[in-house]
Design a protein around this motif. Structure first.
Motif, short mmCIF file in Angstrom:
data_model
loop_
_atom_site.label_atom_id
_atom_site.label_comp_id
_atom_site.label_asym_id
_atom_site.label_seq_id
_atom_site.Cartn_x
_atom_site.Cartn_y
_atom_site.Cartn_z
N GLN A 276 51.89 31.08 -7.18
CA GLN A 276 50.75 31.00 -6.28
C GLN A 276 51.21 30.63 -4.88
OE1 GLN A 276 48.19 28.41 -9.06
NE2 GLN A 276 46.74 29.32 -7.64
N ARG A 277 50.72 31.37 -3.92
CA ARG A 277 50.95 31.01 -2.53
C ARG A 277 50.23 29.70 -2.24
NH1 ARG A 277 52.14 34.74 1.92
NH2 ARG A 277 52.44 36.15 0.18
N LEU A 278 50.79 28.87 -1.37
CA LEU A 278 50.10 27.65 -1.00
C LEU A 278 48.69 27.98 -0.54
CD1 LEU A 278 52.90 25.69 0.89
CD2 LEU A 278 51.97 25.21 -1.37
N LEU A 279 47.73 27.23 -1.05
CA LEU A 279 46.32 27.56 -0.84
C LEU A 279 45.95 27.61 0.64
CD1 LEU A 279 43.62 28.19 -2.09
CD2 LEU A 279 43.24 25.74 -2.42
N LYS A 280 46.45 26.68 1.43
CA LYS A 280 46.11 26.65 2.85
C LYS A 280 46.64 27.89 3.57
CE LYS A 280 45.71 22.79 5.03
NZ LYS A 280 45.92 21.50 5.74
N ILE A 281 47.79 28.39 3.14
CA ILE A 281 48.35 29.59 3.75
C ILE A 281 47.48 30.80 3.42
CG2 ILE A 281 50.31 31.19 3.67
CD1 ILE A 281 52.13 28.79 3.44
N SER A 282 47.07 30.92 2.15
CA SER A 282 46.19 32.02 1.76
C SER A 282 44.87 31.96 2.51
CB SER A 282 45.92 31.99 0.25
OG SER A 282 47.00 32.51 -0.47
N TRP A 283 44.35 30.74 2.69
CA TRP A 283 43.11 30.56 3.43
C TRP A 283 43.26 31.04 4.87
CZ3 TRP A 283 38.13 29.95 3.92
CH2 TRP A 283 37.60 29.34 5.05
N SER A 284 44.35 30.65 5.52
CA SER A 284 44.59 31.09 6.90
C SER A 284 44.67 32.60 6.98
CB SER A 284 45.89 30.47 7.43
OG SER A 284 45.82 29.07 7.46
N GLU A 285 45.37 33.21 6.04
CA GLU A 285 45.48 34.67 6.02
C GLU A 285 44.11 35.32 5.87
OE1 GLU A 285 48.13 35.90 3.00
OE2 GLU A 285 49.94 35.28 4.07
N ALA A 286 43.27 34.73 4.99
CA ALA A 286 41.95 35.29 4.75
C ALA A 286 41.08 35.23 6.01
CB ALA A 286 41.27 34.54 3.60
N VAL A 287 41.12 34.10 6.71
CA VAL A 287 40.33 33.97 7.94
C VAL A 287 40.85 34.90 9.03
CG1 VAL A 287 39.58 32.40 9.77
CG2 VAL A 287 39.68 31.60 7.41
N PHE A 288 42.16 34.99 9.18
CA PHE A 288 42.72 35.91 10.16
C PHE A 288 42.42 37.36 9.79
CE2 PHE A 288 45.95 32.51 11.47
CZ PHE A 288 45.24 32.21 12.64
N GLY A 289 42.32 37.63 8.48
CA GLY A 289 41.93 38.97 8.05
C GLY A 289 40.51 39.29 8.47
N MET A 290 39.62 38.30 8.36
CA MET A 290 38.25 38.48 8.82
C MET A 290 38.21 38.67 10.33
SD MET A 290 34.98 35.98 8.09
CE MET A 290 35.00 36.41 6.35
N PHE A 291 39.01 37.89 11.04
CA PHE A 291 39.12 37.98 12.49
C PHE A 291 39.56 39.39 12.90
CE2 PHE A 291 41.94 37.77 16.18
CZ PHE A 291 41.18 37.10 17.12
N LYS A 292 40.59 39.87 12.23
CA LYS A 292 41.13 41.20 12.53
C LYS A 292 40.09 42.28 12.25
CE LYS A 292 45.05 44.14 11.18
NZ LYS A 292 46.28 44.18 10.35
N LEU A 294 36.82 42.03 12.36
CA LEU A 294 35.79 42.00 13.39
C LEU A 294 36.25 42.69 14.66
CD1 LEU A 294 34.55 38.33 12.90
CD2 LEU A 294 33.23 40.41 12.43
N LEU A 295 37.51 42.50 15.02
CA LEU A 295 38.04 43.15 16.23
C LEU A 295 38.19 44.64 16.02
CD1 LEU A 295 40.71 40.55 17.42
CD2 LEU A 295 38.42 40.95 18.33
N ARG A 296 38.59 45.05 14.84
CA ARG A 296 38.72 46.48 14.57
C ARG A 296 37.38 47.18 14.60
NH1 ARG A 296 43.29 47.22 9.80
NH2 ARG A 296 45.07 47.49 11.22
N ARG A 297 36.33 46.46 14.16
CA ARG A 297 34.99 47.06 14.23
C ARG A 297 34.59 47.33 15.68
NH1 ARG A 297 31.42 43.39 9.98
NH2 ARG A 297 32.75 43.73 8.14
N ALA A 298 35.14 46.53 16.58
CA ALA A 298 34.88 46.73 18.01
C ALA A 298 35.87 47.71 18.62
CB ALA A 298 34.96 45.40 18.74
N SER A 299 36.64 48.39 17.75
CA SER A 299 37.61 49.41 18.17
C SER A 299 38.71 48.84 19.06
CB SER A 299 36.89 50.57 18.89
OG SER A 299 35.95 51.17 18.04
N LEU A 300 39.09 47.60 18.84
CA LEU A 300 40.16 46.99 19.62
C LEU A 300 41.51 47.24 18.95
CD1 LEU A 300 38.72 43.53 20.73
CD2 LEU A 300 38.67 45.71 21.94
N THR A 301 42.48 47.67 19.73
CA THR A 301 43.84 47.80 19.24
C THR A 301 44.49 46.42 19.22
OG1 THR A 301 44.77 48.13 21.43
CG2 THR A 301 43.96 50.10 20.27
N GLU A 302 45.71 46.33 18.72
CA GLU A 302 46.38 45.04 18.68
C GLU A 302 46.63 44.51 20.09
OE1 GLU A 302 50.95 46.49 17.90
OE2 GLU A 302 49.55 46.47 16.21
#
Length: 445
Positions: A276-292, A294-302
């Motif tokens: 198992q990945r450390l829980l806090k790391i998985s949580w951070s990845e999940a939130v950044f995934g949501m962040f990403k 939302l930005l992609r829905r706005a058609s933003l590139t990296e």
């Protein structure tokens, strides 16, 4: 329990008499039974609910119990159980009790009227402990944790030294009525995993199988699904049918009040030998995934996303710019958003070198594409102890997914039947075949 057969109705039957020629199995059913206080009888009159018509809700719940007792699953997890109605509660207690089940019920907070029920067969399980988790959020949602030990013999588990305990969780996550509530559901799963982790530490438990059952109100394309996958949980139904993430359209389990059909009911399995990945790391990845997302829905590139984040600096992202961007994306600044502490944790996770700013390279590695930054051989990010003496091993029980069936059968083909009236959810039953797993004896508790 034991002999498993598929009937015309695609239900799974578990015979009480063990077939000596076959290995006994553990069966688990999860079912959102649609509380009568929510079941609409007239779509033109939203106030017309089944709860006002005793003959209707009584007959439907008798039918639900008929099916549950026909299958006789070892474990039953129900959601939207009408815990506020004493007659219905008594009905389930009497019929399940007479069939050899021990029941645990938990109502949602603020007297919402419905809740959860876990029932396990007393003949096959010894209850070790039972705990309740209140999320105390806007959805008044709750979760149950049941710690059991297998009380019947398995041919490969005759050795008394083999640990035969399981953690079972039953929950019903918030329905995402608005996009901002998707973060609430992610929070709820995080709280469940934190609670399971703290429970294992409090009682000094060594790794054991974990089953997460319920109505997750999110599909295979959602962030909750990805979060659980990052923690090495396996969707039992998909595993049984060898489905991948690309097969999300092949099955459904719910027709919601908008008329949309989707797959939201899961029985997740985590075996004790899975890293198992450390829980806090998985949580951070999940939130950044949501962040990403939302930005992609706005058609933003990296590049556009980096510019959006850096706000007040030409070359890098500052903490104030980071917070401002999260606020604009509706991830902070309201009661359902990230807390100040969680926001700071995300910042620390992204600021690799700790110099107080995030450059473009850190942005790509930690925020835009975090999955690539944590390799499975990066031992510091995993929960098993590398200093364990691998020559000193002990055995624990684990499970293989042997079969999984949804009822009614149409949902297994991605369709919702017109005349199905038991619930607005399908019933999911999974057959687990026990196995033994060798674990390092110094694995972390």
């Amino acid at each position: 329990m034991g002999r498993i057969s598929r009937t015309r109705s695609y239900a799974i039957m578990s015979s009480i008499q063990q077939n000596q020629q076959q290995q006994p199995c553990v069966t688990c059913t999860t079912f959102n039974i649609l509380a009568p206080i929510y079941k609409r009888l007239n779509h033109e009159d939203q106030s017309c609910r089944e709860s006002n018509y005793k003959a209707c809700w009584l007959a439907r719940n008798q039918s639900i119990l008929d099916w549950l007792l026909y299958e006789r699953s070892s474990i039953i997890c129900l959601q939207e159980f009408w815990i506020g109605n004493e007659e219905l509660v008594s009905l389930y207690d009497k019929r399940l009790g007479a069939a050899g089940y021990v029941n645990f019920k938990l109502g949602r907070t603020n007297n919402r009227g419905d809740g959860l029920l876990i029932a396990v067969q007393k003949e096959y399980f010894k209850v070790v402990n039972y705990k309740e988790l209140h999320f105390n959020d806007c959805g008044d949602r709750v979760a149950q944790l049941l710690h059991v030990e297998l009380a019947f013999p398995f041919s490969q588990c005759q050795n008394s030294d083999i640990r035969k305990q399981i953690l079972i969780v039953n929950t019903h996550l918030l329905f995402p009525h608005a996009s901002s509530l998707c973060l609430v559901r992610l929070h709820q799963v995080y709280k469940i995993l934190q609670y399971v982790e703290s429970y294992q530490k409090e009682y000094q438990l060594k790794p054991l199988p974990i089953m997460l059952c319920g109505d997750w109100n999110g599909s295979k394309k959602g962030h909750v699904y990805k979060f659980l996958r990052s923690q090495s949980f396996v969707s039992s139904y998909d595993a049984a049918h060898h489905y991948t993430d690309a097969d999300a359209h092949k099955w459904v389990s719910h027709r919601n009040h908008h008329g949309n059909i989707c797959a939201v009911d899961f029985i997740w399995l985590l075996n004790p030998d899975k890293y198992q990945r450390l829980l806090k790391i998985s949580w951070s990845e999940a939130v950044f995934g949501m962040f990403k997302d939302l930005l992609r829905r706005a058609s933003l590139t990296e590049r556009d996303a980096f510019s959006f984040l850096k706000v007040d600096n030409e070359n890098c992202i500052t903490y104030s710019g980071f917070c401002e961007a999260l606020k604009q994306l509706n991830l902070i600044g309201h009661c359902h958003g990230l807390s100040v502490e969680e926001t700071k944790d995300l910042w620390v996770q992204a600021d690799i070198n700790g110099n107080g700013v995030i450059d473009y390279k850190e942005f790509l590695q930690q925020i835009w594409n975090p999955e690539g930054s944590y390799q499975r051989d990066d031992k510091k990010n995993w929960q098993h102890d590398d200093e364990a003496n691998e020559n000193e091993e002990e055995q624990t029980i684990g499970f293989n997914v042997k079969d999984a069936v949804l009822f009614p059968p149409e949902v297994e083909k991605g369709r919702w039947p017109k005349h199905y009236s038991l619930s607005d959810h399908a019933r999911l039953t999974v057959v687990f075949s026990p196995t033994t797993t060798k674990m390092p004896s110094h694995a972390p508790k």
